[in-house]
Every structure is written in C-alpha cells, then in structure tokens.
Design an enzyme around this catalytic site. Structure first.
Site, PDB file in Angstrom:
ATOM      1  N   ARG A   1      33.704 -57.603   7.322  1.00 48.91           N
ATOM      2  CA  ARG A   1      34.791 -57.295   6.370  1.00 48.91           C
ATOM      3  C   ARG A   1      34.796 -58.259   5.188  1.00 48.91           C
ATOM      4  O   ARG A   1      35.106 -57.871   4.063  1.00 48.91           O
ATOM      5  CB  ARG A   1      36.136 -57.345   7.101  1.00 48.91           C
ATOM      6  CG  ARG A   1      37.327 -56.834   6.268  1.00 48.91           C
ATOM      7  CD  ARG A   1      38.597 -56.816   7.106  1.00 48.91           C
ATOM      8  NE  ARG A   1      39.720 -56.203   6.398  1.00 48.91           N
ATOM      9  CZ  ARG A   1      40.888 -56.815   6.155  1.00 48.91           C
ATOM     10  NH1 ARG A   1      41.080 -58.066   6.571  1.00 48.91           N
ATOM     11  NH2 ARG A   1      41.854 -56.188   5.514  1.00 48.91           N
TER      12      ARG A   1
ATOM     13  N   ILE B   1      42.442 -53.689   0.291  1.00 52.61           N
ATOM     14  CA  ILE B   1      41.591 -53.325   1.413  1.00 52.61           C
ATOM     15  C   ILE B   1      42.535 -53.106   2.591  1.00 52.61           C
ATOM     16  O   ILE B   1      43.435 -53.908   2.843  1.00 52.61           O
ATOM     17  CB  ILE B   1      40.542 -54.420   1.717  1.00 52.61           C
ATOM     18  CG1 ILE B   1      39.623 -53.998   2.878  1.00 52.61           C
ATOM     19  CG2 ILE B   1      41.174 -55.758   1.979  1.00 52.61           C
ATOM     20  CD1 ILE B   1      38.450 -54.947   3.102  1.00 52.61           C
ATOM     21  N   SER B   2      42.374 -52.006   3.306  1.00 50.62           N
ATOM     22  CA  SER B   2      43.290 -51.648   4.390  1.00 50.62           C
ATOM     23  C   SER B   2      43.259 -52.680   5.513  1.00 50.62           C
ATOM     24  O   SER B   2      42.243 -53.338   5.759  1.00 50.62           O
ATOM     25  CB  SER B   2      42.923 -50.281   4.968  1.00 50.62           C
ATOM     26  OG  SER B   2      43.105 -49.262   4.025  1.00 50.62           O
ATOM     27  N   ALA B   3      44.370 -52.799   6.211  1.00 51.96           N
ATOM     28  CA  ALA B   3      44.425 -53.653   7.398  1.00 51.96           C
ATOM     29  C   ALA B   3      43.433 -53.140   8.433  1.00 51.96           C
ATOM     30  O   ALA B   3      43.272 -51.924   8.597  1.00 51.96           O
ATOM     31  CB  ALA B   3      45.835 -53.667   7.971  1.00 51.96           C
TER      32      ALA B   3
END
Length: 218
Positions: A32, A58-60
């Site tokens: 990530r 950026i998504s969890a």
C-alpha cells in the site's frame, strides 16, 4: 513495512473484513505504501483513508477488503474500476484476477491518473491494469461487457452506462447516496438484459463521483 502489512492483514481477517484466502493473499502482497504520497507512507498500515492530493483519498484497507470480497473475483475476469486514485484498489483486484484477467480503471483527474500509471508500473501491474483519463460515470464501453464493475467514489444514483456495460450474470458494486460523505454501498447483479437485483451492503463514506451521471463539479 512488511511486518506492518502482515499485522494489518491479520487484524482485518480476525475482524471479519477478509474472509477468503485470495483476498488475504492479495492484500498481504500489494504494498500500500507504494501507492501513497511520500508524506503519508509512514501511516500506510493504519486502517483509515488518507489524502493523496486533489481532494481525493486512498480508501481504508478494510473498505478495500470489503469490496474485494463482495465482488467475488475469479481469475481471468474483465474488470472496470471507476476512480483510480493512486492505483491501490486496482492493484489488489489485479493480484486476485491474475495475469489472464485485466482491470480497466477510469480516473477524471489527469495528475492522479499519471501517478497511478507510474505506481502500477513500478509494482509490476503495468501490463494488467490500463488507466484511462475520463468521466468514469460513462464507463469504458471500448472493453465492455465486464464481469465486474466497482466504484471508489459515491454517485447520487447508479450510472446507467455502468449497468449497460455489465455482463448478464455480472456484478456491480458502488457507493450511492448523498454528497456529504455518508452513503450506502450497493451491490447490483445483472439478471438479464433489463433485470437487475439490488442489495444494500451497509453504510460507507466516500468522496463524490463527479461526472455526467454523477455529481456536478463544484
């Protein structure tokens, strides 16, 4: 970072966000931190969304896991993603569907699209993910129909072009609802040419999907 990634994946598994080995393997493999600006990389394995610039996030990780699980991905699938960001979601999906599958991902902000291309190239996904600059609410008809379509931003309603570009038997997952970052995650299964089955997957919080069939640009 590898130890932190392993710890996060185990946490997401124990909390029930990761349910299958293929999603666990993908999230344990894709770094990530390589899909984030340098200033936020130290926080890559906190389970929360983080800014990537241009008012986007950026998504969890737990949300990435939820969407990957609900999509029920298989090797070799043809996938459309709406909202590339820095490319992390697309990389996780690509890891699951393998080299015989392909992800087409549409990003409306050119600077993010260019950064995503570089991130995907640098992490070995350049041949498996194609980044397109454009209005994601129009989909990408050139490579339709798709086995799966998913959005990483919220629309006021499900864009009709996305429904039309979905294979019969295919699945679409998208956040839908208000502009104020609180929506419902909706799953759409295409039963036939004109019939769709809808399922509410619960409350979520995403940035708005901007475009002709989404929210107007401020």
């Amino acid at each position: 970072m590898n130890d932190k990634r392993e710890d996060l994946v185990e946490k997401l598994t124990s909390h029930g966000y990761i349910k299958t080995e293929k999603v666990k393997k993908a999230m344990g493999s894709v770094p990530r931190e390589k899909f984030m600006p340098p200033e936020t990389r130290p926080y890559a394995y906190l389970d929360r969304p983080l800014p990537i610039g241009e008012g986007q996030t950026i998504s969890a990780p737990h949300m990435v896991a939820i969407i990957a699980e609900k999509l029920d991905l298989c090797e070799g699938m043809n996938i459309l993603e709406i909202g590339t960001g820095f490319g992390y979601n697309a990389a996780v999906v690509s890891e699951i569907i393998g080299s015989n599958g392909h992800v087409y991902t549409v990003e409306r902000i050119p600077s993010l699209a260019e950064k995503a291309r570089k991130n995907l190239e640098n992490t070995g996904f350049g041949d498996q993910v194609t980044v397109i600059i454009g209005d994601g609410t129009l989909g990408y008809p050139d490579k339709a129909p798709y086995d799966r379509i998913y959005g990483t931003a919220s629309a006021p309603q499900i864009p009709e072009p996305l429904k039309k570009q979905l294979k019969i038997g295919g699945k679409l997952i998208i956040p839908m609802g208000s502009h104020n970052y609180y929506q419902e995650l909706v799953s759409v299964l295409r039963i036939s040419e004109d019939d769709f089955k809808f399922q509410d997957l619960g409350g979520v919080a995403f940035v708005p999907m901007i475009g002709k069939h989404g929210w107007p640009k401020d």
